[in-house]
Design an enzyme around this catalytic site. Structure first.
Site, PDB file in Angstrom:
ATOM      1  N   LYS A 220      15.428   5.960  24.289  1.00 26.56           N
ATOM      2  CA  LYS A 220      15.446   7.310  24.209  1.00 26.56           C
ATOM      3  C   LYS A 220      16.086   8.074  23.251  1.00 26.56           C
ATOM      4  O   LYS A 220      17.503   8.015  23.211  1.00 26.56           O
ATOM      5  CB  LYS A 220      15.764   7.635  25.767  1.00 26.56           C
ATOM      6  CG  LYS A 220      15.501   9.359  26.053  1.00 26.56           C
ATOM      7  CD  LYS A 220      15.691   9.478  27.528  1.00 26.56           C
ATOM      8  CE  LYS A 220      15.079  10.908  27.862  1.00 26.56           C
ATOM      9  NZ  LYS A 220      15.458  11.239  29.491  1.00 26.56           N
TER      10      LYS A 220
ATOM     11  N   HIS B  18      16.607   0.727  27.099  1.00 21.91           N
ATOM     12  CA  HIS B  18      16.119   0.398  28.455  1.00 21.91           C
ATOM     13  C   HIS B  18      15.467  -1.063  28.189  1.00 21.91           C
ATOM     14  O   HIS B  18      14.548  -1.034  27.186  1.00 21.91           O
ATOM     15  CB  HIS B  18      14.858   1.475  29.061  1.00 21.91           C
ATOM     16  CG  HIS B  18      15.737   2.641  29.153  1.00 21.91           C
ATOM     17  ND1 HIS B  18      15.734   3.207  30.563  1.00 21.91           N
ATOM     18  CD2 HIS B  18      16.337   3.716  28.492  1.00 21.91           C
ATOM     19  CE1 HIS B  18      16.375   4.220  30.619  1.00 21.91           C
ATOM     20  NE2 HIS B  18      16.674   4.760  29.321  1.00 21.91           N
TER      21      HIS B  18
ATOM     22  N   LYS C 175       3.140 -17.113  -7.950  1.00 21.68           N
ATOM     23  CA  LYS C 175       4.270 -17.679  -7.626  1.00 21.68           C
ATOM     24  C   LYS C 175       4.086 -18.390  -6.141  1.00 21.68           C
ATOM     25  O   LYS C 175       4.110 -17.523  -5.251  1.00 21.68           O
ATOM     26  CB  LYS C 175       5.606 -16.892  -7.538  1.00 21.68           C
ATOM     27  CG  LYS C 175       6.706 -17.649  -7.313  1.00 21.68           C
ATOM     28  CD  LYS C 175       7.991 -16.728  -7.669  1.00 21.68           C
ATOM     29  CE  LYS C 175       9.268 -17.380  -7.527  1.00 21.68           C
ATOM     30  NZ  LYS C 175       9.309 -18.338  -6.392  1.00 21.68           N
TER      31      LYS C 175
ATOM     32  N   ASP D 127       4.930 -20.315  -2.702  1.00 18.56           N
ATOM     33  CA  ASP D 127       6.008 -20.390  -1.724  1.00 18.56           C
ATOM     34  C   ASP D 127       5.849 -21.621  -1.166  1.00 18.56           C
ATOM     35  O   ASP D 127       5.498 -22.029  -0.240  1.00 18.56           O
ATOM     36  CB  ASP D 127       5.836 -19.351  -0.493  1.00 18.56           C
ATOM     37  CG  ASP D 127       7.276 -18.907   0.235  1.00 18.56           C
ATOM     38  OD1 ASP D 127       6.919 -18.526   1.478  1.00 18.56           O
ATOM     39  OD2 ASP D 127       8.105 -19.594  -0.165  1.00 18.56           O
TER      40      ASP D 127
END
Length: 817
Positions: free
Chosen positions: A57, A121, A522, A524
C-alpha cells in the site's frame, strides 16, 4: 527536495530521491527516516515476509493530515519500473498470472521505502522452491475493535482466546497492528498437510465459540451493523487469497506506527498503545523479537510419537535439540545399524539438517551393481549415532540393534524427495570393509514410489574402494568408463593435447568501425574443443578438463565429418529450454552431474547440442594460420550437421550490428560476437579480432568470501563477495551478489566454504561495512555474474548470480573491459 543519489544496500545499488520529503506530517518523519527504519528493522522483519508474495500500500505524497489525508492505493503486481534484482514469484489469478515481489532482503525493503510503499501485506503461506503455494505455516486472528471499543478491549479478547489456542496445542504471540486492533499469530505444525481453507474453518469455529461464550464482547460476523461496542474476531485472514500486514511493517496512519509484536504481560497494561518506529527499534535492541517465542517445527515429531520414553532405551532428546557433525571437512556423519527386529535389516542414517535421515535396507548395503530395496523411515535424533542396545519386546522396532559401521560422508547429489547420492567413508574394521566394499563406497538412494508410496526407494552401489588413484574425480575428469582421465587406466594419456581456444574481448559498437566483420550469435553455454578421430570423439573444456563422459549423447557425432579422418573443432555446448533458447541454468545441471547414472538420466532429460563455429585442424594439419573466412569455408566443407541432430553449424547473422543485436534479443541470446575478416585464430590468447557485444554485462569473478543470510536464509549464505582482475593482474574487490541462487545451494555452500576458509580477506580495500560480518575463503572458485553496469568505484551494479564456472580457475578470468 534533495537530489537523486545512489546508495548501496545488500550488494545492490538503489537510486533514491527526495529523502527530505515528509511522509508523516504529524511527526515530521521524512523518507530518509523511513528508509533508516526499514534498514534497521530488516533482520527482524524479513523472517516474516521471506518467500511470501507481498501486496503493498503506497502513499506517494505521504499520509497527509487529519484534515487533508494523503492519497493511497494498493499494488499487487510488481511494478515494471522495479529493479531487476528483486526476488519475485507468480500467482495465478482469474485474469491470468501476476508477478509479485518476495521481500527476502534489505535492498527490497529500501526500494519499498523509496516508492513510499509504507505497508507490506503477506499471506499465511510461502511459495515453495517450485514456485507453488505451500500449506499455511501459521494461523492469524485479527481482533478488530468496533465503534465504542479500543485497543484495551482487544487485549481483553486476546487474553480470552489464548487458553483456547493452548487447548488446541497452539501458543500465540500478540501483535498490536499499528492501526486499530491486535493480531494473534500461532505457528502450525510443519508436518501437517492442512489447507488454507481448513485453517480458515478452524479459526471461524474458534471465533463462533468465543462469541457464544462472550456475546456482549465478541462478534464473529463481518456485518458492520453488528460490531458496535464489540470486538470482531476476524477469522478470514487465513483464506488463501487473504493477506495480513506483516509484523514490523509501517502503517499509513497519521503517525509512523508499526505492526509491533508484544509480550502477553504488556497486554495487561491499561495504558496499552500502538508503538512508533523509534519505540520499536529501542525495544528490539533491548528485548529481541517476541515472535521468536513461537515453537519452531519439530522434525522429530514422528520419532517421538512412535516411542515411549519410559519403556525404550533409545535416546529421547528435547525438542529442537541437535548435535553438529563430527568432522567439519565433510558434509556429515553417518551410522549403519544392524537391526535384529522381527526381520533382520540394516538402517542407514545420514546427518541432514540437524537430524539423521533414515532408510531401512532389508538386504543391507548392496555389494554389486544389482539394485536393492530401501524404505525411508522417520528422521532420528543425532544421539542415535552412538546408540546400540536392546529395544524391549512390544515396542516399536523391538530387537537387538548394533552399529555395523559409522563414519563420515560426502554428498554427490541431494535432490530432496527424489535422489540422494553419497560417498560413505567408514571405519578400517567396519562393515563396509568387512563386506568387501573397502573403507569407502558411493551409494545412491533413488525414490521409486509415487505420491502415495513416498517411502519406496532403491539403493544402488555406484563405486567402491578408497585406495584407487583418482587425480580428478569430477565429471570432467572421468572417461566414459568412469576412470580418471588422468590415470594410467584412462584412455586419454597417450593422446596429444587439443589446442586451447581463442578468447573474445568485450567490445562496443564503435570498435567495429574501419574493418569488415562477420557477426555470430553469442551462445549461453560452455566452451568446448572437440576432437574427432576415426569415429572417436573427445570433448575438452576451456581449461583442459576432459568432458567426454559428461555428455554421452555427443559420443556419436563423428557421423557429421564428411571425408576427413580427423578434425578439431571450436564449439559451444548448450542446453535448450522449452522455447528452444539456450539456458545456462539448465546446462548447470548437466555440468554438476556426479554419477554415471545421473549423467545418463540427465542426458535424456536435458539433452545438449554442440554449436560449432570454427575449425582448428583437418587431417592433423593446423588451420589456425588461415583467415577467418577460409576457416569458415573449411568448416562448411568438412562437416555435414544434418548427419546428427545434436550438432549445429550456424551461419553468421545479418551484416548490420543493430539488426544482429535485434535478432539476438528476439531469439533470447546473450548478444553477438563480431569476428574481423582476415584475422587468424589466436589459440590460447584473448584477441580484439573477436569482440563480444552483450545486451547485459556478464563477468567472471572469483569468490573471496561470503556473508551469512538472515531471516529465511539464516544458516545459509546470504551473499557472495567477489573479486575480479585489476590492471596489474592481481585481484580487486568488485562487489557482492545475493540473488540468482537457490536456498538449498546457499546452505550447501556453507559447508563447502568451510573447507577453504581463511582468517583474513584475500584482497585489499574491502569496505568496512562489508567486511564486518564476512567469512573469508581462499580465492579458488570462479563464478559468472550478470549485472547492469560498473559503478565509478569499479563495483558491479545490480548483480545476479548465474552459476559456477567449473571450466575456469582464477588464472582464466576474463578481465573487466
Amino acid at each position: 527536495m534533495s537530489a537523486e543519489q545512489s546508495v548501496e544496500v545488500g550488494g545492490h545499488t538503489l537510486r533514491v530521491s527526495s529523502l527530505d520529503k515528509v511522509l508523516y506530517p504529524a511527526t515530521g518523519t521524512t523518507k530518509a527516516d523511513v528508509l533508516r527504519y526499514l534498514l534497521d528493522v530488516a533482520p527482524f522483519l524479513l523472517p516474516h515476509t521471506a518467500g511470501r508474495p507481498a501486496t503493498r500500500k503506497r502513499w506517494p505524497d505521504g499520509v497527509g493530515t487529519e484534515r487533508d489525508p494523503g492519497q493511497s492505493f494498493f499494488v499487487k503486481a510488481l511494478e515494471s519500473s522495479a529493479p531487476a534484482w528483486i526476488v519475485r514469484g507468480d500467482l495465478e489469478h482469474s485474469g491470468g498470472p501476476k508477478t509479485y515481489p518476495l521481500i527476502d532482503n534489505a535492498a527490497t525493503l529500501a526500494w519499498l521505502g523509496q516508492v513510499a510503499a509504507l505497508e507490506i501485506h503477506v499471506p499465511q503461506w510461502r511459495l515453495d522452491l517450485a514456485g507453488r503455494p505451500s500449506p499455511p505455516d501459521r494461523m492469524v486472528l485479527d481482533l478488530d475493535p468496533g465503534p465504542g471499543m479500543g485497543l484495551v478491549a482487544c487485549a481483553e479478547v486476546a487474553q480470552l482466546i489464548r487458553p483456547l489456542l493452548q487447548g488446541m496445542g497452539l501458543d500465540a504471540v500478540p501483535v498490536t497492528s499499528g492501526s486499530k486492533g491486535i493480531h494473534l499469530y500461532s505457528s502450525l505444525p510443519s508436518e501437517g498437510s492442512h489447507s488454507s481453507e481448513q485453517i480458515r474453518e478452524v479459526a471461524h469455529e474458534l471465533a463462533r465459540s468465543l462469541e457464544a461464550d462472550h456475546p456482549d464482547l465478541v462478534v464473529s460476523d463481518m456485518k458492520k451493523s453488528l460490531r458496535k461496542n464489540k470486538v470482531l474476531v476476524d477469522w478470514s485472514q487465513n483464506s488463501a487469497s487473504k493477506t495480513t500486514v506483516a509484523p514490523y511493517s509501517l502503517r499509513g496512519r497519521l503517525r509512523p506506527t508499526v505492526a509491533a509484536p508484544r509480550t502477553w504481560e504488556e497486554l495487561e497494561d491499561e495504558g496499552l498503545a500502538h508503538l512508533e518506529i523509534d519505540e520499536v527499534l529501542a525495544r528490539l535492541k533491548k528485548l529481541g523479537d517476541p515472535l521468536d517465542a513461537l515453537t519452531p517445527a519439530d522434525l522429530l515429531a514422528t520419532y517421538r510419537h512412535k516411542r515411549d520414553a519410559a519403556r525404550t532405551p533409545e535416546p529421547m532428546p528435547g525438542r529442537g535439540s541437535s548435535r553438529g557433525a563430527a568432522d567439519d571437512s565433510v558434509d556429515g556423519v553417518f551410522v549403519i545399524h544392524e537391526h535384529h527386529a522381527s526381520r533382520l535389516h540394516w538402517d542407514l542414517r545420514l546427518e541432514h539438517r540437524g537430524v539423521l535421515r533414515s532408510w531401512a535396507l532389508p538386504k543391507g548395503i548392496p555389494t554389486s551393481q544389482k539394485n536393492a530395496l530401501a524404505v525411508q523411515t522417520e528422521d532420528h535424533p543425532m544421539e542415535y549415532l552412538d546408540f546400540a542396545g536392546t529395544i524391549p519386546k512390544g515396542e516399536y522396532g523391538a530387537g537387538e540393534m548394533g552399529i555395523w559401521d559409522t563414519g563420515t560422508y560426502r554428498i554427490r547429489t541431494w535432490h530432496e524427495g527424489h535422489e540422494v547420492s553419497v560417498v560413505l567413508t567408514g571405519q578400517d574394521d567396519g562393515g563396509l570393509s568387512a563386506s568387501g566394499l573397502g573403507k569407502s563406497a558411493t551409494l545412491a538412494l533413488i525414490r521409486t514410489g509415487g505420491e502415495d508410496e513416498a517411502d519406496q526407494w532403491l539403493a544402488h552401489l555406484m563405486q567402491q574402494g578408497s585406495s584407487r588413484s583418482r587425480p580428478d574425480n569430477s565429471p570432467a575428469g572421468r572417461s566414459r568408463s568412469g576412470r580418471s582421465a588422468g590415470s594410467r587406466e584412462g584412455a586419454q594419456e597417450s593422446r596429444p593435447p587439443l589446442p586451447e581456444p581463442m578468447l573474445a574481448t568485450a567490445g562496443e559498437a564503435g570498435d567495429l568501425a574501419g574493418s569488415q566483420w562477420s557477426l555470430e550469435m553469442k551462445w549461453d553455454g560452455m566452451r568446448a574443443i572437440v576432437g574427432i578421430d576415426g569415429g572417436e570423439v573427445r570433448i575438452v573444456s576451456r581449461n583442459g578438463h576432459d568432458m567426454t563422459a559428461t555428455y554421452p549423447e555427443l559420443a556419436g557425432i563423428s557421423d557429421v565429418v564428411r571425408e576427413a579422418s580427423s578434425v578439431v573443432l571450436d564449439a559451444e555446448i548448450v542446453a535448450l529450454d522449452e522455447r528452444r533458447r539456450a539456458s545456462f541454468s539448465l546446462l548447470q545441471q548437466r555440468i554438476q552431474a556426479g554419477s554415471q547414472r545421473e549423467i545418463d538420466h540427465l542426458a535424456e532429460q536435458i539433452p545438449v547440442q554442440l554449436v560449432v563455429f570454427d575449425i582448428l585442424e583437418v587431417e592433423g594439419q593446423s588451420c589456425v594460420r588461415k583467415t577467418y573466412e577460409k576457416r569458415r569455408e573449411l568448416l562448411a566443407t568438412a562437416l555435414d550437421p544434418e548427419a546428427h541432430e545434436a550438432v549445429v553449424v550456424p551461419a553468421p547473422v545479418a551484416d548490420e550490428l543493430e539488426e544482429a543485436l535485434a535478432e539476438s534479443r528476439r531469439r533470447g541470446y546473450e548478444g553477438v560476437v563480431a569476428k574481423r575478416h582476415g584475422s587468424r585464430y589466436a589459440s590460447g590468447r584473448r584477441s580484439r579480432a573477436w569482440l563480444k557485444l552483450t545486451h547485459s554485462l556478464t563477468q567472471e569473478a572469483v569468490v573471496i568470501g561470503w556473508r551469512p543470510g538472515r531471516g529465511a536464509r539464516s544458516g545459509a549464505v546470504g551473499s557472495l563477495l567477489l573479486a575480479v582482475l585489476d590492471s596489474g593482474g592481481g585481484l580487486r574487490y568488485a562487489g557482492r551478489v545475493g540473488t540468482g541462487f537457490r536456498e538449498e545451494e546457499a546452505r550447501d555452500w556453507v559447508t563447502q566454504f568451510e573447507r577453504i576458509s581463511r582468517k583474513t580477506p584475500p584482497v585489499p580495500e574491502v569496505p568496512a561495512e562489508v567486511a564486518r560480518d564476512a567469512h573469508w575463503v581462499t580465492p579458488h572458485r570462479v563464478g559468472e555474474v550478470q549485472f547492469a553496469s560498473w559503478t565509478g568505484e569499479g563495483r558491479m551494479r545490480h548483480p545476479r548470480w548465474r552459476g559456477w564456472r567449473h571450466d575456469k580457475g582464477p588464472a582464466d578470468l576474463d578481465p573487466p573491459p
